[in-house]
Design an enzyme around this catalytic site. Structure first.
Site, PDB file in Angstrom:
ATOM      1  N   HIS A  15       0.792  -1.234   0.000  1.00  0.00           N
ATOM      2  CA  HIS A  15       0.000   0.000   0.000  1.00  0.00           C
ATOM      3  C   HIS A  15       0.824   1.284   0.000  1.00  0.00           C
ATOM      4  O   HIS A  15       0.267   2.371  -0.066  1.00  0.00           O
ATOM      5  CB  HIS A  15      -0.987   0.025   1.177  1.00  0.00           C
ATOM      6  CG  HIS A  15      -0.342   0.335   2.496  1.00  0.00           C
ATOM      7  ND1 HIS A  15       0.254  -0.611   3.276  1.00  0.00           N
ATOM      8  CD2 HIS A  15      -0.211   1.509   3.169  1.00  0.00           C
ATOM      9  CE1 HIS A  15       0.728  -0.046   4.383  1.00  0.00           C
ATOM     10  NE2 HIS A  15       0.470   1.252   4.347  1.00  0.00           N
TER      11      HIS A  15
HETATM   12  C1  UD1 Z   1      -2.387   5.795   5.424  1.00  0.00           C
HETATM   13  C2  UD1 Z   1      -1.135   6.380   6.087  1.00  0.00           C
HETATM   14  C3  UD1 Z   1      -0.027   5.333   6.097  1.00  0.00           C
HETATM   15  C4  UD1 Z   1      -0.495   4.032   6.708  1.00  0.00           C
HETATM   16  C5  UD1 Z   1      -1.783   3.566   6.056  1.00  0.00           C
HETATM   17  C6  UD1 Z   1      -2.316   2.380   6.785  1.00  0.00           C
HETATM   18  C7  UD1 Z   1      -0.808   8.805   5.768  1.00  0.00           C
HETATM   19  C8  UD1 Z   1      -0.065   9.838   5.005  1.00  0.00           C
HETATM   20  N1  UD1 Z   1      -0.643   7.537   5.345  1.00  0.00           N
HETATM   21  O1  UD1 Z   1      -2.041   5.526   4.079  1.00  0.00           O
HETATM   22  O2  UD1 Z   1       1.052   5.818   6.860  1.00  0.00           O
HETATM   23  O3  UD1 Z   1       0.500   3.057   6.543  1.00  0.00           O
HETATM   24  O4  UD1 Z   1      -2.765   4.613   6.105  1.00  0.00           O
HETATM   25  O5  UD1 Z   1      -3.185   1.623   6.010  1.00  0.00           O
HETATM   26  O6  UD1 Z   1      -1.475   9.107   6.715  1.00  0.00           O
HETATM   27  N2  UD1 Z   1      -9.283   4.757   0.734  1.00  0.00           N
HETATM   28  C9  UD1 Z   1     -10.518   4.159   0.590  1.00  0.00           C
HETATM   29  N3  UD1 Z   1     -11.179   3.800   1.723  1.00  0.00           N
HETATM   30  C10 UD1 Z   1     -10.707   4.005   2.974  1.00  0.00           C
HETATM   31  C11 UD1 Z   1      -9.468   4.640   3.113  1.00  0.00           C
HETATM   32  C12 UD1 Z   1      -8.759   5.014   1.983  1.00  0.00           C
HETATM   33  O7  UD1 Z   1     -10.986   3.939  -0.517  1.00  0.00           O
HETATM   34  O8  UD1 Z   1     -11.362   3.637   3.963  1.00  0.00           O
HETATM   35  C13 UD1 Z   1      -8.524   5.127  -0.491  1.00  0.00           C
HETATM   36  C14 UD1 Z   1      -8.814   6.537  -0.966  1.00  0.00           C
HETATM   37  O9  UD1 Z   1      -8.799   6.515  -2.349  1.00  0.00           O
HETATM   38  C15 UD1 Z   1      -7.608   7.299  -0.456  1.00  0.00           C
HETATM   39  C16 UD1 Z   1      -6.499   6.265  -0.507  1.00  0.00           C
HETATM   40  O10 UD1 Z   1      -7.127   5.037  -0.195  1.00  0.00           O
HETATM   41  O11 UD1 Z   1      -7.319   8.425  -1.235  1.00  0.00           O
HETATM   42  C17 UD1 Z   1      -5.371   6.527   0.454  1.00  0.00           C
HETATM   43  O12 UD1 Z   1      -5.853   6.669   1.786  1.00  0.00           O
HETATM   44  P1  UD1 Z   1      -5.055   7.575   2.861  1.00  0.00           P
HETATM   45  O13 UD1 Z   1      -5.667   7.408   4.188  1.00  0.00           O
HETATM   46  O14 UD1 Z   1      -4.866   8.953   2.341  1.00  0.00           O
HETATM   47  O15 UD1 Z   1      -3.608   6.937   2.846  1.00  0.00           O
HETATM   48  P2  UD1 Z   1      -3.177   5.423   2.981  1.00  0.00           P
HETATM   49  O16 UD1 Z   1      -2.480   5.032   1.734  1.00  0.00           O
HETATM   50  O17 UD1 Z   1      -4.316   4.601   3.464  1.00  0.00           O
HETATM   51  N1  UDP Z   2      -4.106  -5.666   8.607  1.00  0.00           N
HETATM   52  C1  UDP Z   2      -5.376  -6.229   8.676  1.00  0.00           C
HETATM   53  N2  UDP Z   2      -5.995  -6.587   7.499  1.00  0.00           N
HETATM   54  C2  UDP Z   2      -5.409  -6.412   6.285  1.00  0.00           C
HETATM   55  C3  UDP Z   2      -4.112  -5.841   6.236  1.00  0.00           C
HETATM   56  C4  UDP Z   2      -3.495  -5.460   7.418  1.00  0.00           C
HETATM   57  O1  UDP Z   2      -5.925  -6.416   9.760  1.00  0.00           O
HETATM   58  O2  UDP Z   2      -6.031  -6.750   5.263  1.00  0.00           O
HETATM   59  C5  UDP Z   2      -3.453  -5.254   9.870  1.00  0.00           C
HETATM   60  C6  UDP Z   2      -2.105  -5.879  10.103  1.00  0.00           C
HETATM   61  O3  UDP Z   2      -2.231  -7.156  10.708  1.00  0.00           O
HETATM   62  C7  UDP Z   2      -1.431  -4.866  11.004  1.00  0.00           C
HETATM   63  C8  UDP Z   2      -1.999  -3.545  10.500  1.00  0.00           C
HETATM   64  O4  UDP Z   2      -3.190  -3.871   9.795  1.00  0.00           O
HETATM   65  O5  UDP Z   2      -1.828  -5.053  12.355  1.00  0.00           O
HETATM   66  C9  UDP Z   2      -1.017  -2.856   9.606  1.00  0.00           C
HETATM   67  O6  UDP Z   2      -1.651  -1.789   8.975  1.00  0.00           O
HETATM   68  P1  UDP Z   2      -1.180  -1.221   7.556  1.00  0.00           P
HETATM   69  O7  UDP Z   2      -0.366  -2.227   6.847  1.00  0.00           O
HETATM   70  O8  UDP Z   2      -2.408  -0.710   6.904  1.00  0.00           O
HETATM   71  O9  UDP Z   2      -0.344   0.059   7.974  1.00  0.00           O
HETATM   72  P2  UDP Z   2       1.177   0.290   8.443  1.00  0.00           P
HETATM   73  O10 UDP Z   2       1.460  -0.636   9.564  1.00  0.00           O
HETATM   74  O11 UDP Z   2       2.052   0.070   7.261  1.00  0.00           O
HETATM   75  O12 UDP Z   2       1.191   1.720   8.827  1.00  0.00           O
END
Ligand code: UD1
Ligand code: UDP
Length: 367
Positions: A203
């Site tokens: 991601h």
């Molecule tokens: C965010 C965090 C990242 C973290 C990740 C965990 C920031 C800058 N990044 O990244 O550090 O590792 O969360 O998963 O805060 N979207 C949906 N549904 C949702 C959420 C997001 O469709 O419920 C899509 C949207 O198109 C959105 C994109 O995902 O624009 C990115 O979501 P965003 O929360 O901005 O950043 P993440 O890549 O999820």
């Molecule tokens: N996770 C989950 N379901 C998924 C993918 C990740 O429950 O489909 C959990 C994972 O076990 C861990 C956390 O989400 O506890 C990690 O989150 P993510 O990878 O979104 O963010 P990051 O840790 O990179 O910030």
């Protein structure tokens, strides 16, 4: 003590759960969800499975550019802080929700406690790196998961209020790992057997926003399947799903794309995987704690202990390098050293909060 906890993204619900449970035994916690993640599979499922109470306040901010998203959060959190007047603001990790919470609090003179302080990738292209550095420098209390984190803060001159407490994700994992094995039916549902598949998550913008990297990673997963007969199960983050659609990319035969899974299903998938490939921070630590070899699809990692112990290898997005690591690398035999603590980080965090309230700060705000 009145604590205002700010969460917003998937890993923060998991990190906050153990602390919230300890806090609510003895104190008042107001849980604020910024709404950064909002799909049921990215948010609601974690509240249900980890037994976290519904957020007291959901700001409903949603997605947007970094500036828009963080700015809207900052305004909304400031209003909440003025109404709630907590003794502490508690923030987790390194997302935009973390930074907005820390910034809103510090500007009002509300003490800030940062859980998972001191992490650094030294890669300023990562949005998380700005978020962590700035949050650490706003914080009055810095709860570090490891000695490395403590040392990195010291190198930036941050030594006051720093506590090494262990990793709250290990607390959550220990509390749910056996429950996951008992309750999760995901392996049966997907027709998988233990050790018969690899698990992946992707991601990070480094991979999703660089089409060549995304293509290379998917091709590597397919190569691994062709060489080993083991499919790569990929619970797909919505960001990555969107990018695949935009690029017109489909999953190759060796990749089993599934929706993001809940925490118990994820822990079950991790524990039974032959190998984990990921660009997630949390998933690297979970792989390590479960003693499952991990290949990190990034140019660097913050979780250097996992690499030093030989359980993780950082490979980036290069197809042959990923395939070679997955098929030819020798992994350690014994259990990984417990560098992320003993599963009691949450108790230590609450104990420190109870004894550390800076005199006068909350009182000033109340005037
Ligand atoms: C965010 C965090 C990242 C973290 C990740 C965990 C920031 C800058 N990044 O990244 O550090 O590792 O969360 O998963 O805060 N979207 C949906 N549904 C949702 C959420 C997001 O469709 O419920 C899509 C949207 O198109 C959105 C994109 O995902 O624009 C990115 O979501 P965003 O929360 O901005 O950043 P993440 O890549 O999820
Ligand atoms: N996770 C989950 N379901 C998924 C993918 C990740 O429950 O489909 C959990 C994972 O076990 C861990 C956390 O989400 O506890 C990690 O989150 P993510 O990878 O979104 O963010 P990051 O840790 O990179 O910030």
């Amino acid at each position: 003590m009145n604590i205002l906890t700010i969460v917003g993204a998937r890993p923060q619900f998991i990190k906050a759960a153990p602390v919230s449970h300890v806090l609510r035994d003895r104190h008042r916690e107001v849980l604020v969800h910024t709404g950064q993640h909002y799909d049921a599979s990215m948010s609601d499922v974690f509240f249900a499975e980890l037994g976290i109470p519904e957020p007291d306040i959901n700001l409903g901010i949603g997605s947007g550019s970094h500036g828009q998203q963080t700015g809207r959060m900052l305004m909304a959190i400031e209003a909440v802080l003025l109404a709630q007047r907590p003794d502490w603001v508690l923030v987790y990790g390194d997302t935009n929700s973390t930074l907005a919470g820390a910034l809103a609090a510090v500007k009002l003179g509300v003490p800030v406690a940062h859980v998972e302080a001191g992490l650094r990738s030294f890669n300023r292209a990562m949005p998380e790196e700005h978020n962590r550095v700035l949050t650490d420098h706003c914080a009055d209390l810095l709860f570090c998961p490891t000695q490395t984190a403590v040392d990195l803060l010291a190198a930036e001159g941050v030594t006051v209020g720093v506590h090494r407490v262990g990793d709250v994700m290990v607390d959550a994992l220990r509390q749910h790992a056996s429950l996951a094995r008992q309750r999760s039916e995901i392996l049966a549902r997907l027709g998988l057997s233990a050790q018969g598949y690899l698990l992946a998550t992707v991601h990070r913008p480094y991979n999703t926003d660089a089409p060549d990297n995304l293509r290379s990673i998917l091709a590597a997963f397919d190569d691994i399947w062709r060489q080993t007969g083991r499919p790569v199960v990929l619970p797909l983050h919505p960001r990555t799903r969107k990018q695949l659609a935009a690029l017109g990319l489909a999953a190759p035969a060796g990749v089993r794309l599934i929706e993001p899974v809940g925490y118990l299903d994820m822990l079950a998938l991790e524990q039974a995987a032959a190998l984990i490939l990921t660009d997630s921070g949390g998933v690297q630590k979970e792989a390590y704690t479960f003693a499952v070899p991990c290949i990190t699809l990034r140019p660097e990692t913050e979780w250097v202990e996992t690499v030093q112990a030989g359980w993780n290898v950082v490979v980036g997005a290069d197809r042959p390098t990923i395939v070679q690591a997955a098929t030819q690398r020798a992994w350690p035999a014994g259990p990984p050293p417990p560098v992320f603590g003993d599963g009691h980080a949450a108790e230590r965090i609450v104990a420190v909060l109870e004894t550390s309230l800076p005199a006068g700060t909350a009182a000033e705000l109340r005037r």
